[in-house]
Scaffold this motif. Structure first.
Motif, PDB file in Angstrom:
ATOM      1  N   ASP A 200       1.361  -1.719  -0.096  1.00  0.00           N
ATOM      2  CA  ASP A 200       0.136   0.166  -0.175  1.00  0.00           C
ATOM      3  C   ASP A 200       0.839   1.520  -0.327  1.00  0.00           C
TER       4      ASP A 200
ATOM      5  N   GLY B 182       2.332   1.726  -3.718  1.00  0.00           N
ATOM      6  CA  GLY B 182       1.690   2.192  -4.085  1.00  0.00           C
ATOM      7  C   GLY B 182       1.092   3.885  -3.964  1.00  0.00           C
ATOM      8  N   ILE B 183       0.864   4.685  -3.049  1.00  0.00           N
ATOM      9  CA  ILE B 183       1.085   5.460  -2.629  1.00  0.00           C
ATOM     10  C   ILE B 183       2.851   6.548  -2.538  1.00  0.00           C
TER      11      ILE B 183
ATOM     12  N   SER C 237       2.767   6.769  -6.739  1.00  0.00           N
ATOM     13  CA  SER C 237       1.717   7.672  -7.681  1.00  0.00           C
ATOM     14  C   SER C 237       2.147   9.083  -7.803  1.00  0.00           C
ATOM     15  N   ASN C 238       3.402   9.340  -7.715  1.00  0.00           N
ATOM     16  CA  ASN C 238       3.832  10.639  -8.197  1.00  0.00           C
ATOM     17  C   ASN C 238       5.009  10.325  -9.095  1.00  0.00           C
TER      18      ASN C 238
ATOM     19  N   LYS D 121       8.006   7.918  -7.428  1.00  0.00           N
ATOM     20  CA  LYS D 121       8.885   7.188  -8.339  1.00  0.00           C
ATOM     21  C   LYS D 121      10.230   7.109  -8.795  1.00  0.00           C
TER      22      LYS D 121
ATOM     23  N   ASP E 201      -3.705  -2.846  -7.328  1.00  0.00           N
ATOM     24  CA  ASP E 201      -3.447  -1.875  -6.820  1.00  0.00           C
ATOM     25  C   ASP E 201      -2.539  -0.772  -6.865  1.00  0.00           C
ATOM     26  N   ALA E 202      -1.695  -1.445  -6.432  1.00  0.00           N
ATOM     27  CA  ALA E 202       0.162  -0.177  -5.859  1.00  0.00           C
ATOM     28  C   ALA E 202       0.964  -0.450  -7.632  1.00  0.00           C
TER      29      ALA E 202
ATOM     30  N   SER F  76      -1.180  -1.006 -10.138  1.00  0.00           N
ATOM     31  CA  SER F  76      -1.138   0.004 -11.074  1.00  0.00           C
ATOM     32  C   SER F  76      -0.826   1.609 -10.526  1.00  0.00           C
ATOM     33  N   SER F  77      -0.856   2.050  -9.648  1.00  0.00           N
ATOM     34  CA  SER F  77      -0.198   3.617  -8.812  1.00  0.00           C
ATOM     35  C   SER F  77       1.469   4.110  -9.384  1.00  0.00           C
TER      36      SER F  77
ATOM     37  N   TYR G 111       1.311   3.574 -13.367  1.00  0.00           N
ATOM     38  CA  TYR G 111       0.739   5.387 -14.030  1.00  0.00           C
ATOM     39  C   TYR G 111       1.889   6.161 -14.205  1.00  0.00           C
TER      40      TYR G 111
ATOM     41  N   ALA H 115      -4.129   1.229 -16.095  1.00  0.00           N
ATOM     42  CA  ALA H 115      -2.654   2.127 -15.666  1.00  0.00           C
ATOM     43  C   ALA H 115      -1.809   2.879 -17.175  1.00  0.00           C
TER      44      ALA H 115
END
Length: 504
Positions: free
Chosen positions: A317, A320-321, A324-325, A329, A363-364, A366-367, A370, A420
């Motif tokens: 999680d 992934g957070i 997310s930007n 990354k 979900d992670a 995908s984040s 993307y 994504a």
């Protein structure tokens, strides 16, 4: 209909209304517009309905609450507080929770009105009883009380009333009820503190934030786990983060993570502490947070590399957070092989772990993968492509196999991974080169439910909206995707049937 309401109200006011008539009145008031109700109800009617609450018949109380709820909503808040103060006061002491909730919600309405709020602030007894309601057994009553007090604190006068008067003692007294109630008060304090720097100052000066921080850094591991969630909420605002940094709280949380190595009970609070830094990194600067608190990144990797599903879930999680930007990354990319190896583990978990962890991994992923179109530089596209290939020896087939499983959540999770990467040229080429993949995208028959149809539609939309799709997919496939988008997510092709004589 309005005349029927008045007639029924008159009967209720004369205490002649049996339960059947109260039920009829409950239905009738729902059908009458608020303006008509306002024009026809009087203090006499309202007083009578409040009087009918003083019985032990639960059905009668329930009917009266529904009727009053509708009538009071139609009235001006100033009128309610000026004419029904005593009834509201009594309602807060009522043994039935629905009456308390009705009363507290009316106070919440009143304090949102700039003309009526002064009346409430001049009613310390009313406020005192709402504070006491935080200590109620029923969580619904406590939640409504917290909501109303939070609204009261939206103004300077409200802050003064709660924190610079005897009401502060009432707040501290109700905290002593038990642990659960104490946390409810902390929840209220954090909610108020989040509004503005001024609100935070009032809460800090009351000493209640210091008490919360004291429990966060104390020895009770279960209390730590509860308190870190509230401190994380406080960190969502710039003034909250500034306060935590100035008070040295962020450093203390970092030190507790360092000390967790030797604490056999760290599993209780460590997930919350790591999530705190994950949230902090996103709202602040991932690079600054990770550079200043290296123990955070190290702990996330350790947890992700462990064999404890709870720890892996929290780490996934958090990654992934964090990813997310673009800045996040790039922070992850700097760890080079370690993160690439970790991606392989996450890909393995997405395929083989228990369902809940598989969903969190999807979900992670995908984040992490993307990239908004405006940030698709050559370097970043190379990075996301290398991350995708690190997930598995055949990543596209991995997610395609997950998307064909008969579990809607997993099916949609895999479609979100495709969505994504759908606007990235390397992914479009992979999709085109994978036999039958484009046919699978435009095949509506494989989506069994609404959530799946919506997820597939988002994938089609992401592909069609990409600038490179027509060139890479070619005209034929591009037009099929556009037709799908135009028809919408739930389109069903009409099938014509011809009746044949003698057929069954």
């Amino acid at each position: 209909m309005a005349e029927a309401v008045v007639e029924l109200l008159e009967r209720a006011a004369g205490r002649e209304a049996p339960l059947e008539e109260l039920r009829a009145l409950r239905l009738a008031v729902q059908a009458v517009p608020p303006a008509d109700l306002r024009a026809r109800i009087s203090d006499h009617h309202l007083g009578a309905l409040f009087a009918l609450l003083s019985v032990s018949d639960r059905e009668q109380v329930s009917a009266c609450v529904s009727i009053l709820e509708r009538l009071l909503q139609a009235l001006d808040p100033v009128y309610v507080i000026q004419n029904l103060r005593e009834e509201l006061q009594k309602g807060l002491f009522h043994p039935d929770d629905s009456v308390k909730i009705l009363t507290i919600s009316q106070v919440g309405r009143i304090v949102e009105n700039s003309d009526a709020v002064t009346e409430i602030l001049n009613s310390p007894e009313l406020l005192r009883q709402i504070i006491n309601c935080i200590g109620g057994e029923k969580i619904a009553v406590a939640k409504e009380a917290i909501k109303s007090l939070s609204r009261i604190a939206q103004t300077q006068d409200g802050l003064e009333a709660l924190f610079v008067s005897s009401l502060l003692s009432d707040l501290k007294n109700v905290m002593a009820t038990n642990d659960v109630v104490r946390y409810r008060v902390y929840e209220l304090i954090v909610e108020i503190s989040s509004v503005s720097a001024d609100s935070l100052n009032y809460c800090a000066n009351s000493g209640l934030i210091s008490e919360l921080i004291g429990e966060l850094t104390g020895d009770d591991v279960l209390v730590r786990a509860t308190c870190i969630e509230m401190v994380t909420s406080l960190a969502h605002t710039p003034h909250g983060r500034q306060y935590l940094a100035q008070q040295g709280i962020i450093d203390k949380i970092s030190n507790i993570i360092v000390g967790a190595e030797s604490d056999p009970f760290s599993g209780f609070y460590l997930p919350g502490f790591v999530k705190f830094f994950g949230n902090l990194a996103v709202v602040d600067s991932p690079q600054q947070i990770c550079e200043r608190y290296p123990v955070f990144m190290e702990k996330v990797f350790e947890m992700a590399e462990s064999h404890d599903p709870t720890m892996i879930g929290v780490a996934v999680d958090t990654l992934g957070i964090l990813g997310s930007n673009v800045e996040g990354k790039q922070v992850l990319q700097k760890t080079r092989d370690r993160f690439q190896n970790l991606l392989n583990r996450i890909g393995h978990q997405a395929k083989n772990a228990p369902t809940e962890l598989r969903l969190r991994c999807l979900d992670a992923i995908s984040s992490l993968l993307y990239l908004p179109p405006e940030q698709q530089t050559e370097d970043l596209l190379r990075m996301t492509e290398s991350w995708f290939t690190s997930l598995s020896s055949q990543p596209l087939e991995l997610f395609r196999s997950i998307s064909t499983q008969p579990f809607p959540d997993l099916h949609c999770g895999a479609l979100r991974v495709f969505t994504a990467i759908a606007n990235q040229p390397w992914a479009q080429k992979l999709m085109l080169d994978s036999p039958g993949f484009v046919e699978y995208i435009v095949d509506r028959s494989v989506e069994p439910d609404k959530a799946s149809k919506d997820a597939k539609y988002e994938l089609v939309k992401a592909l069609v909206n990409s600038k490179t799709i027509a060139e890479i997919f070619g005209n034929q496939y591009y037009l099929r995707l556009r037709a799908y988008l135009h028809e919408g997510p739930y389109y069903v092709k009409a099938v014509s049937t011809t009746a044949v004589e003698g057929a069954e």
